[in-house]
Design a protein around this motif. Structure first.
Motif, mmCIF file in Angstrom:
data_model
loop_
_atom_site.group_PDB
_atom_site.id
_atom_site.type_symbol
_atom_site.label_atom_id
_atom_site.label_comp_id
_atom_site.label_asym_id
_atom_site.label_seq_id
_atom_site.Cartn_x
_atom_site.Cartn_y
_atom_site.Cartn_z
ATOM 1 N N MET A 297 0.849 -1.321 0.053
ATOM 2 C CA MET A 297 0.038 -0.001 0.132
ATOM 3 C C MET A 297 0.962 1.058 0.099
ATOM 4 O O MET A 297 1.700 1.246 0.694
ATOM 5 N N SER A 298 0.518 2.104 -0.842
ATOM 6 C CA SER A 298 1.259 3.535 -1.004
ATOM 7 C C SER A 298 0.671 4.327 0.102
ATOM 8 O O SER A 298 -0.814 4.803 -0.009
ATOM 9 N N LEU A 299 1.268 4.906 0.690
ATOM 10 C CA LEU A 299 0.713 6.058 1.949
ATOM 11 C C LEU A 299 0.611 7.563 1.594
ATOM 12 O O LEU A 299 1.591 7.702 0.708
ATOM 13 N N LYS A 300 -0.476 8.243 1.791
ATOM 14 C CA LYS A 300 -0.661 9.490 1.660
ATOM 15 C C LYS A 300 -0.222 10.343 3.098
ATOM 16 O O LYS A 300 -0.960 9.807 3.910
ATOM 17 N N LEU A 301 0.675 11.247 3.012
ATOM 18 C CA LEU A 301 1.022 11.611 4.491
ATOM 19 C C LEU A 301 0.793 13.056 4.135
ATOM 20 O O LEU A 301 1.301 13.870 3.522
ATOM 21 N N PHE A 302 -0.020 13.690 5.279
ATOM 22 C CA PHE A 302 -0.354 14.972 5.566
ATOM 23 C C PHE A 302 0.202 15.617 6.713
ATOM 24 O O PHE A 302 0.553 14.893 7.766
ATOM 25 N N TRP A 303 0.292 16.974 6.620
ATOM 26 C CA TRP A 303 0.775 17.494 7.768
ATOM 27 C C TRP A 303 -0.282 18.398 8.342
ATOM 28 O O TRP A 303 -1.748 18.406 7.632
ATOM 29 N N PHE A 304 -0.330 19.287 9.440
ATOM 30 C CA PHE A 304 -1.420 20.127 10.057
ATOM 31 C C PHE A 304 -1.062 21.543 9.860
ATOM 32 O O PHE A 304 0.200 22.000 10.416
ATOM 33 N N LEU A 305 -1.815 22.604 9.745
ATOM 34 C CA LEU A 305 -1.504 23.910 9.930
ATOM 35 C C LEU A 305 -2.081 24.382 11.232
ATOM 36 O O LEU A 305 -3.488 24.477 11.270
ATOM 37 N N ALA B 249 7.252 21.383 -0.092
ATOM 38 C CA ALA B 249 8.706 20.888 -0.576
ATOM 39 C C ALA B 249 9.128 19.576 -0.330
ATOM 40 O O ALA B 249 9.853 18.679 -0.855
ATOM 41 N N LEU B 250 8.861 19.216 1.138
ATOM 42 C CA LEU B 250 8.949 17.938 1.646
ATOM 43 C C LEU B 250 8.540 16.912 1.017
ATOM 44 O O LEU B 250 8.636 15.694 1.112
ATOM 45 N N GLY B 251 7.145 17.016 0.370
ATOM 46 C CA GLY B 251 6.547 16.042 -0.291
ATOM 47 C C GLY B 251 5.432 15.470 0.278
ATOM 48 O O GLY B 251 4.823 14.439 0.172
ATOM 49 N N TYR B 252 4.977 16.115 1.378
ATOM 50 C CA TYR B 252 3.536 15.903 1.987
ATOM 51 C C TYR B 252 2.412 15.878 1.029
ATOM 52 O O TYR B 252 2.473 16.892 0.201
ATOM 53 N N GLU B 253 1.600 15.072 1.020
ATOM 54 C CA GLU B 253 0.263 15.130 0.060
ATOM 55 C C GLU B 253 -0.426 16.465 0.320
ATOM 56 O O GLU B 253 -0.835 17.052 -0.589
ATOM 57 N N GLY B 254 -0.780 16.953 1.587
ATOM 58 C CA GLY B 254 -1.548 18.208 1.826
ATOM 59 C C GLY B 254 -1.579 18.252 3.269
ATOM 60 O O GLY B 254 -0.696 17.894 4.063
ATOM 61 N N VAL B 255 -2.083 19.516 3.617
ATOM 62 C CA VAL B 255 -2.364 19.823 4.763
ATOM 63 C C VAL B 255 -3.964 19.997 5.559
ATOM 64 O O VAL B 255 -4.721 20.251 4.527
#
Length: 393
Positions: free
Chosen positions: A1-9, A41-47
């Motif tokens: 499984m390919s994962l989608k990694l998000f961050w938080f604002l 820039a780091l490659g997170y999918e989204g926020v």
């Protein structure tokens, strides 16, 4: 499984220490641009951009960051009872076009009754979910029909529209994907029937597995499939001891009176998800690892003073990656992480954990450097790049 990694604002504030002004920093446009730019820039999918009276408005914030990012997606809330579905549809279509198709919709019913009443929503828990179900049905129909220029009528208990239509459709078809979280039976039924991705907060894997199985079974009975995501904090360091010391430090400035006051406020909410978060630490004031490590590397310390997501993955990179894979084995492929402070921890998590996980990745810090010819690591002794020295060795 390919994962989608998000961050938080962190539009409700950011700090080095929870529950304290020490180490706190103001959240302004420049800081949010720094975090969003780093995630891009780091490659997170989204926020994820939070919503509620303690936060800056998510639509205004997201719109202000379109030009500061290139690929980053924005998970932005619509609020039944606060938004009308036709207006929310126009907002979504406009944002999706202006951002080049980078919008995700977060359907938020809300679980803080006092906050909802202050905003003019006086419905009890069950009726709020009925309202949300009508709202998102109408929203989806308006947006989906906009690609053919069609109008839509609806006469429900909570939502009524006549001749609702969009002149300009979004880029994504049939509409930007809808995400939604909730732990009650009504929430699971709504998720199974109408959304693309169901979100859970970070409970122990066995508990998460039971929730996902219930939503999955309900969706299958309706002939649908639902994808899954999870919302967690993360405290990762190069060694396990360093990580647990960082967890202890995060809550080291908050006193028992502040925790008790926070827990009293959280207990007044009628959210099933919030009740489950509070139960993880027993609504007590203990800050010991023994009291707060509720599952291997899963720590409930954040929930002592914070509403919503109250757990963090704590450990070295290998341990954190192993716990992520444990959740992924349950069927979760989207992870929304955060850490304090959010700018530095976005880099730390990407640098330490990204290389250990399978991901759909458009760009990564090292990949960006490789493509642009920029330096990757500081030049050694003013002579050679680290990569060249490794290759020669």
């Amino acid at each position: 499984m390919s994962l989608k990694l998000f961050w938080f604002l962190p539009t409700h504030g950011d700090s080095r220490y929870l529950g304290s002004t020490e180490g706190a920093r103001p959240v302004d446009l420049a800081y949010l641009q720094q975090i969003a730019g780093a995630a891009d820039a780091l490659g997170y999918e989204g926020v994820l951009i939070p919503t509620g009276r303690s936060c800056e408005d998510p639509w205004v914030v997201a719109s202000s960051l379109i030009g500061a990012t290139r690929r980053l997606k924005f998970l932005v809330a619509v609020r039944p009872g606060l938004h009308q579905p036709s207006l929310a549809a126009r907002m979504a279509a406009t944002f999706d076009r202006l951002s080049g198709g980078r919008l995700l919709i977060n359907l938020v019913t809300g679980g803080d009754r006092a906050e909802l009443e202050a905003d003019g929503v006086f419905l009890p828990h069950a009726e709020r979910y009925a309202q949300s179900a009508e709202f998102i049905r109408v929203w989806r129909e308006i947006v989906a029909r906009s690609h053919g220029g069609e109008a839509f009528d609806f006469d429900g208990r909570h939502v009524q529209v006549k001749g609702a239509r969009l002149v300009f459709p979004p880029l994504q078809r049939p509409h930007p994907p809808v995400w939604f979280g909730g732990s009650s039976e009504a929430a699971h039924e709504l998720a199974a029937a109408q959304v693309e991705r169901y979100l859970t907060w970070g409970e122990p894997p066995a508990e998460v597995g039971r929730k996902l199985a219930d939503v999955r079974a309900r969706a299958e009975r309706l002939g649908r499939q639902v994808e899954f995501g999870i919302r967690l904090h993360v405290i990762v360091r190069e060694t396990e001891d360093e990580a647990w010391r960082a967890a202890d430090a995060l809550i080291s400035r908050v006193d028992d009176a502040t925790i008790a006051k926070a827990q009293e406020a959280l207990a007044r909410m009628d959210s099933e998800g919030q009740r489950r978060m509070a139960a993880l630490h027993g609504r007590g004031t203990s800050r010991s690892r023994e009291a707060l490590e509720i599952s291997p590397n899963l720590w409930a310390g954040v929930g002592l003073v914070r509403s919503g997501a109250g757990t963090a993955l704590v450990g070295n990179p290998q341990q954190v990656a192993a716990r992520i894979r444990e959740y992924a084995d349950l069927g979760i492929d989207a992870f929304i992480f955060s850490g304090y402070p959010h700018l530095e921890e976005a880099y730390r998590f990407a640098e330490l954990v990204f290389p250990l996980l399978p991901r759909d990745l458009q760009a990564r810090l090292s990949g960006e450097g490789a493509r642009t010819g920029g330096p990757l690591g500081e030049v050694v002794a003013n002579v050679d790049a680290p990569s060249r020295l490794r290759a020669q060795g």
